[in-house]
Design an enzyme around this catalytic site. Structure first.
Site, mmCIF file in Angstrom:
data_model
loop_
_atom_site.group_PDB
_atom_site.id
_atom_site.type_symbol
_atom_site.label_atom_id
_atom_site.label_comp_id
_atom_site.label_asym_id
_atom_site.label_seq_id
_atom_site.Cartn_x
_atom_site.Cartn_y
_atom_site.Cartn_z
ATOM 1 C CD GLU A 162 -25.373 -34.132 20.367
ATOM 2 O OE1 GLU A 162 -24.548 -33.972 19.463
ATOM 3 O OE2 GLU A 162 -25.850 -33.172 21.025
ATOM 4 C CE LYS A 184 -22.336 -23.560 13.404
ATOM 5 N NZ LYS A 184 -22.297 -23.129 14.795
ATOM 6 C CG LEU A 248 -20.145 -11.678 24.111
ATOM 7 C CD1 LEU A 248 -21.490 -10.962 24.182
ATOM 8 C CD2 LEU A 248 -19.565 -11.808 25.520
ATOM 9 C CG HIS A 255 -18.371 -24.423 23.806
ATOM 10 N ND1 HIS A 255 -19.098 -23.690 24.709
ATOM 11 C CD2 HIS A 255 -18.534 -23.807 22.608
ATOM 12 C CE1 HIS A 255 -19.686 -22.677 24.080
ATOM 13 N NE2 HIS A 255 -19.360 -22.725 22.802
ATOM 14 C CG HIS A 257 -16.534 -23.090 17.911
ATOM 15 N ND1 HIS A 257 -17.796 -23.116 17.374
ATOM 16 C CD2 HIS A 257 -16.642 -22.432 19.087
ATOM 17 C CE1 HIS A 257 -18.635 -22.493 18.197
ATOM 18 N NE2 HIS A 257 -17.947 -22.054 19.228
#
Ligand code: G7M
Length: 319
Positions: A162, A184, A248, A255, A257
């Site tokens: 990636e 996603k 959780l 990390h 989001h």
């Protein structure tokens, strides 16, 4: 035309009718249900079209079984990326108006003002995790979860996979992180921009490892994320980004989001799982020196009854 006249149109005329739809504006859309409501006109009279991508015909096992065979299913499929045991693709599914249409389309015509205004499983438990429960139940569980399960994270951090997707990197081993598209995201739809920022340091498994000494670092990560994301995706401004952390999480390497606020990330952005990064920072700032870190705090989250954590640990403690 009056509504009863519209009702009386034959099926052929109804098809001709929707073909006359003139787009005016988007009323609403939902990236989760993949649907859109559009206002327009037909013969100068207001009309509303709603289009919703169809679900897979899961009950038709023969059709589903054929989905992955080139002859019957995918005429074209392209690997988007891969990481460890994970692979994700884009594909064109065969569409056929009779057996597998791409969308369900509805038309309201003539549409009234009220119409225009109108147009929004496993069982879960609420767990109140005290510092004691964290130490007794979560810590041993996290240890188990930090092995192979986060190989994909290390692959990203070492530029093994990636790497060409990286939106931004601060390479500092202590302070740095990599910002890249979440798997996603289709990497195209701006309204559903979904990025993930993975920190280089390996000593923070979850927010439970954060304490007051991390405040300045978290603040700089937060502002670097926002700067990088808005510079890359210029249609999105700083106040259109939802920057949050899961507790959780699924993966125990810290990390963050980063999504477009317009994207409905479902449970992943819901109460009981998502916590805004800026709220975490504020909580640390307001925390007394005695408490010092989140290991000594209480967090409440949702936990699925099918999860190992529920079945093997919490069920016996709580129920
Ligand atoms: O719940 P948690 O905070 O652990 O969420 C992990 C996030 O990482 C999810 O949003 C996943 O979609 C994303 N993710 C998981 N894997 C396995 C990958 C991957 O291999 N590559 C990328 N780019 N994102 C991933």
């Amino acid at each position: 035309m009056a509504s009863d006249e519209a009702h009386d149109l034959t099926s052929v005329e109804s098809v001709q009718l929707i073909r006359q739809f003139q787009f005016e504006k988007v009323l609403n859309h939902d990236t989760r249900s993949k649907s859109i409501n559009i206002l327009g006109t037909i013969n100068s009279t207001p009309a509303i079209v709603t289009a919703e991508k169809t679900a897979f015909a899961a009950h038709d096992e023969a059709a589903i079984a054929n989905l992955l065979t080139v002859e019957n299913g995918f005429p074209s499929i392209r690997l988007l990326d891969r990481n460890d045991i994970y692979r994700w693709y884009m594909a064109v599914l065969v569409q056929d108006l009779e057996t597998s249409p791409g969308a369900k389309v509805s038309l309201i015509w003539p549409a009234t003002k009220t119409h225009v205004e109108k147009y929004g499983k496993q069982r879960r438990r609420v767990i109140r995790e005290t510092p004691e429960l964290y130490r007794k139940i979560l810590l041993p569980y996290i240890e188990k979860m930090r092995g192979d399960r986060i190989q994909w994270v290390y692959n990203i951090l070492s530029h093994k996979v990636e790497a060409d997707r990286i939106v931004y990197e601060n390479p500092d081993p202590q302070q740095g992180f990599i910002l890249l598209p979440d798997l996603k995201w289709d990497r195209t739809t701006m309204d559903s921009v979904y990025l993930v920022a993975i920190v280089h340091r390996r000593d923070i498994a979850s927010i439970r490892d954060l304490n007051k000494s991390h405040i300045a670092w978290l603040k700089s990560v937060h502002s670097e994320i926002i700067q990088a994301a808005t510079q890359t995706y210029t249609v999105i401004s700083a106040t259109q980004l939802r920057v949050y952390v899961h507790y959780l999480p699924s993966y125990y390497h810290f990390h963050i989001h980063v999504t477009n606020v317009e994207h409905d990330a479902g449970d992943g952005a819901a109460v009981g799982k998502a916590i805004m990064l800026s709220d975490l920072i504020a909580r640390l700032e307001e925390m007394s020196d005695e408490v010092y870190g989140f290991a000594n705090s209480t967090f409440t989250y949702l936990l699925g009854e099918n999860s190992e954590l529920w079945k093997d640990a919490y069920a016996s403690v709580i129920d």
